[in-house]
Scaffold this motif. Sequence first.
Motif, short mmCIF file in Angstrom:
data_model
loop_
_atom_site.label_atom_id
_atom_site.label_comp_id
_atom_site.label_asym_id
_atom_site.label_seq_id
_atom_site.Cartn_x
_atom_site.Cartn_y
_atom_site.Cartn_z
N LYS A 64 83.89 73.64 -16.09
CA LYS A 64 84.78 73.64 -14.92
C LYS A 64 86.01 74.54 -15.12
CE LYS A 64 83.33 69.24 -13.04
NZ LYS A 64 83.65 67.86 -12.68
N ASN A 65 86.25 74.95 -16.35
CA ASN A 65 87.36 75.88 -16.59
C ASN A 65 87.17 77.20 -15.85
OD1 ASN A 65 89.28 74.57 -18.35
ND2 ASN A 65 87.62 74.51 -19.86
N LEU A 66 85.96 77.43 -15.36
CA LEU A 66 85.70 78.69 -14.67
C LEU A 66 86.25 78.67 -13.24
CD1 LEU A 66 84.43 81.38 -15.48
CD2 LEU A 66 82.27 80.61 -14.51
N SER A 67 86.61 77.50 -12.74
CA SER A 67 87.28 77.48 -11.43
C SER A 67 88.78 77.40 -11.67
CB SER A 67 86.81 76.28 -10.60
OG SER A 67 87.07 75.07 -11.25
N ALA A 68 89.53 78.02 -10.79
CA ALA A 68 90.98 78.11 -11.02
C ALA A 68 91.61 76.73 -11.15
CB ALA A 68 91.62 78.89 -9.87
N ASN A 69 91.18 75.80 -10.32
CA ASN A 69 91.80 74.45 -10.38
C ASN A 69 91.01 73.48 -11.25
OD1 ASN A 69 89.57 73.91 -8.87
ND2 ASN A 69 90.66 73.40 -6.98
N LYS A 70 90.06 73.97 -11.99
CA LYS A 70 89.26 73.19 -12.94
C LYS A 70 88.48 72.06 -12.27
CE LYS A 70 92.39 73.93 -16.86
NZ LYS A 70 93.04 73.29 -18.02
N GLN A 71 88.19 72.22 -11.00
CA GLN A 71 87.48 71.16 -10.28
C GLN A 71 85.97 71.39 -10.22
OE1 GLN A 71 89.08 68.25 -9.04
NE2 GLN A 71 90.53 69.22 -10.44
N GLN A 72 85.55 72.61 -10.41
CA GLN A 72 84.12 72.90 -10.26
C GLN A 72 83.63 73.88 -11.31
OE1 GLN A 72 83.04 74.42 -6.43
NE2 GLN A 72 82.89 72.39 -5.50
N SER A 73 82.37 73.68 -11.65
CA SER A 73 81.65 74.70 -12.42
C SER A 73 80.54 75.22 -11.51
CB SER A 73 81.05 74.09 -13.68
OG SER A 73 80.04 73.16 -13.31
N CYS A 74 79.79 76.19 -12.00
CA CYS A 74 78.64 76.69 -11.23
C CYS A 74 77.69 75.54 -10.92
CB CYS A 74 77.89 77.76 -12.01
SG CYS A 74 78.91 79.15 -12.53
N GLU A 75 77.61 74.60 -11.89
CA GLU A 75 76.64 73.51 -11.76
C GLU A 75 76.90 72.63 -10.55
OE1 GLU A 75 77.23 70.14 -13.96
OE2 GLU A 75 75.15 69.42 -13.84
N ASN A 76 78.12 72.55 -10.08
CA ASN A 76 78.40 71.67 -8.96
C ASN A 76 77.49 71.94 -7.76
OD1 ASN A 76 80.96 71.32 -10.60
ND2 ASN A 76 81.23 69.82 -8.97
N CYS A 77 77.22 73.22 -7.55
CA CYS A 77 76.35 73.58 -6.42
C CYS A 77 74.93 73.92 -6.87
CB CYS A 77 76.93 74.78 -5.68
SG CYS A 77 78.57 74.47 -5.01
N GLU A 86 71.45 72.03 -4.50
CA GLU A 86 72.16 70.75 -4.39
C GLU A 86 71.74 70.06 -3.10
OE1 GLU A 86 76.39 70.99 -3.77
OE2 GLU A 86 76.22 72.78 -2.53
N PRO A 87 71.90 68.73 -3.03
CA PRO A 87 71.44 68.02 -1.84
C PRO A 87 72.36 68.15 -0.63
CG PRO A 87 72.19 66.47 -3.51
CD PRO A 87 72.30 67.82 -4.12
N LEU A 88 73.52 68.77 -0.78
CA LEU A 88 74.41 68.94 0.37
C LEU A 88 73.81 69.94 1.36
CD1 LEU A 88 78.03 69.26 -1.13
CD2 LEU A 88 77.05 67.32 0.11
N THR A 89 74.10 69.72 2.64
CA THR A 89 73.61 70.64 3.66
C THR A 89 74.20 72.03 3.42
OG1 THR A 89 73.51 68.85 5.22
CG2 THR A 89 73.52 71.06 6.15
N ARG A 101 76.79 78.24 4.22
CA ARG A 101 75.38 78.27 3.83
C ARG A 101 75.03 77.22 2.78
NH1 ARG A 101 74.61 84.87 3.62
NH2 ARG A 101 74.45 85.15 5.87
N ASN A 102 73.74 76.95 2.71
CA ASN A 102 73.19 76.02 1.73
C ASN A 102 73.06 76.75 0.38
OD1 ASN A 102 70.16 75.14 0.57
ND2 ASN A 102 71.48 73.45 1.16
N ALA A 103 73.39 76.03 -0.70
CA ALA A 103 73.29 76.64 -2.03
C ALA A 103 71.82 76.91 -2.35
CB ALA A 103 73.87 75.72 -3.09
N PRO A 104 71.45 78.17 -2.59
CA PRO A 104 70.04 78.45 -2.89
C PRO A 104 69.65 77.97 -4.28
CG PRO A 104 71.34 80.45 -3.05
CD PRO A 104 72.28 79.36 -2.61
N PRO A 300 68.26 70.03 1.16
CA PRO A 300 67.68 70.39 2.44
C PRO A 300 67.32 71.89 2.50
CG PRO A 300 70.05 70.28 2.62
CD PRO A 300 69.71 69.87 1.22
N TYR A 301 66.73 72.29 3.62
CA TYR A 301 66.12 73.61 3.69
C TYR A 301 66.78 74.53 4.73
CZ TYR A 301 62.84 70.91 1.03
OH TYR A 301 62.29 70.11 0.06
N MET A 302 66.44 75.78 4.64
CA MET A 302 66.94 76.87 5.49
C MET A 302 68.33 77.31 5.02
SD MET A 302 64.34 77.26 7.32
CE MET A 302 62.91 76.34 7.90
N HIS A 303 68.76 78.47 5.53
CA HIS A 303 70.00 79.07 5.04
C HIS A 303 71.22 78.19 5.27
CE1 HIS A 303 69.98 80.07 9.34
NE2 HIS A 303 71.28 80.14 9.24
#
Lengths: 380, 296
Positions: A64-77, A86-89, A101-104, A300-303
Amino acid sequence: MNKLLTITIFLALSSLLFSCDNAKSITSSYKWPIIEGFPKPQVPDSNPMTVEKIALGKTLFFDKNLSANKQQSCENCHQQKYAFAEPLTISIGSTGEVHRRNAPALVNIAYNKTLTWAHDGITSLERQILLPMFDESPIELGITGHEDEVIERFKSEAYQQAFHLAFPKEPISFELIVKALASYVRSLISLNSPFDKYAYLGDDNAISAAAIRGMNLFFSERLECHHCHGGFNFTQSTTHEQQLIDRRPFHNTGLYNVEVKPKQYGYPATDIGLAEVSTLAKDNGRFRAPTLRNISHSAPYMHDGSVATLAEVIDIYAAGGRNIESGPLKGDGRTNSMKSQFIKGFVLTAEEKKDLLAFLESLTDMNFLTSPEHSKVETQ
Amino acid sequence: MLSNKSYIFIAIFIFIASVASYFFSLASSDNRQMNVQLLWQDEKLGCQATFNPESGNQAWFIEQLQFFISDIEFYSEHLGWQRAMLNNTAFQANNTVLLGTNCRDTQHKNGAGNTDNWSVDFQSTISMNDASRIRFTLGVPFQVNHLNPISQQSPLNLPSMFWIWQTGHKFLRLELAANHEKWLFHLGSTGCKSVSAMRAPKSNCLYPNRFNFELPLGINSKNAKGNLAINVDLAELLKHVELSASSSCQSEQNNKSCQQLFDNLLLNNQIKSAETEPGVFNAVNINHKSKGSTVE
């Protein structure tokens, strides 16, 4: 005399270079986890694959150090159990900003001809990775404006050692971070599904009779699925070291047909696909067909993540597009004038639909979804 | 231990041999070509041009036209029929060449990866100067058609030109668009028997759908290099074919459009005796301004 001899031999040996003008200058000893006989992905000469870069890239991917506010890494999406989707729309960035867009899924993207959902000019991971790192609209990792602060976090002893192994004598920089991340995501190869055992290893019992029936349907002219999802990676937007002819296909699947202006119809202005980049009206609503490998785990599916299940995806294609009867996206995608001519609709019995789903399930590579080789590094 | 003089002789020998092999490689790459150009009746047709078919009143344009040609042979009085061997290139493998264009991809002409190909590269052994006839097959030979595409050389590994192991390659892929209409023709083998889509048939398909062409070559119009050109007349291929999404053809035997397209191809399947007969394929010399067009 000796000097003359040395010069003569030097010139003679130099001349040998004339007759080997096709020699490849860059070679890599990296062993790709691919089936024997499969072509290797194309890798930029400036960033050959090494296990050290992959190891560093994996550590960075989950940090998560890769995000400026240390809240996310690439893995989050991009989570392994969801085929690195990821399961988010639609995705949400580190500052809470919503992506359109949906994370591919990150499945065999080393073989992708183009990257992101709809851009025909982004052909290398080294370039694509800059988008989530530095883009400001929307903010994902949000590094822009915080470059010094973020890079300082990767100067710990452990990281210095990892960087030194991956890039000897090179100072830690975002360029090296990008190269390491690109190497890691290139290593996410999935070619170990039951379908692969059936198709490429000749195991007639690797998939069920239902899956074989579904496979025959999938590859039939009646359903037309393989026209966009063809080739070993189940997307025509695939390339490899033996594929010398460029192809960058994008398709309008009739998902939308909104009245954007009086009597003017197309995809909603929030996302018109390739037309946004090309500025050509005929590219309205055209997106890159994603791979179908591990597809049952990347809903979920589609862009825009607007279709929740594979069964619904099949229903939409069977109908020849999607008719949205009310709301701001109201419109009959089936009549979209830019729609691919392969989305013409078909009739499936309930049994055939089950067979088709069984085939899509046979594209699941459980090892890919669970292997510690791709998993988070717990100690750093 | 050799003397210094001997070393110098050896070095000079290596130098001469290397330089000679370099020039030899240059010479062998100067191969003979046959150009192919696409016409709509009298006009050259490209991605930017439109054409008006006999049925309907709207203008159409090409989205994609690509096709495989194989087993090219030339006939001359003193040699008879001679097989022309093709160089292996991005567009040629197994004596099969992929010709045509994908208009959606032509904007990416940044070096490697160009999708256009309108020429056939022959090995230097072929003699076209004395040839009076040419014959070839529109399609991919059965022995190659159903192989695992990922282990094939380019262009036989191109997924967009491949159906599936059972039916093999699309021999010809023609996709057209008008303002609010689209139409396609995919030519390939059908009626292929195997246990599943991912298994190759052991014997030829019931409907191979390969079309053989034999064309006369102009006698008085050969240039110094002996380069030839083939015209492909789309108007002849689409004669009496209705263009609409519902009349697309994917080589189904009972499809009305397919039957007409097959008929149009079959018309030229017969041996042509004179250059004046119209057909989908017509041979012309590169300097011969056939139908008002020249090869670029």
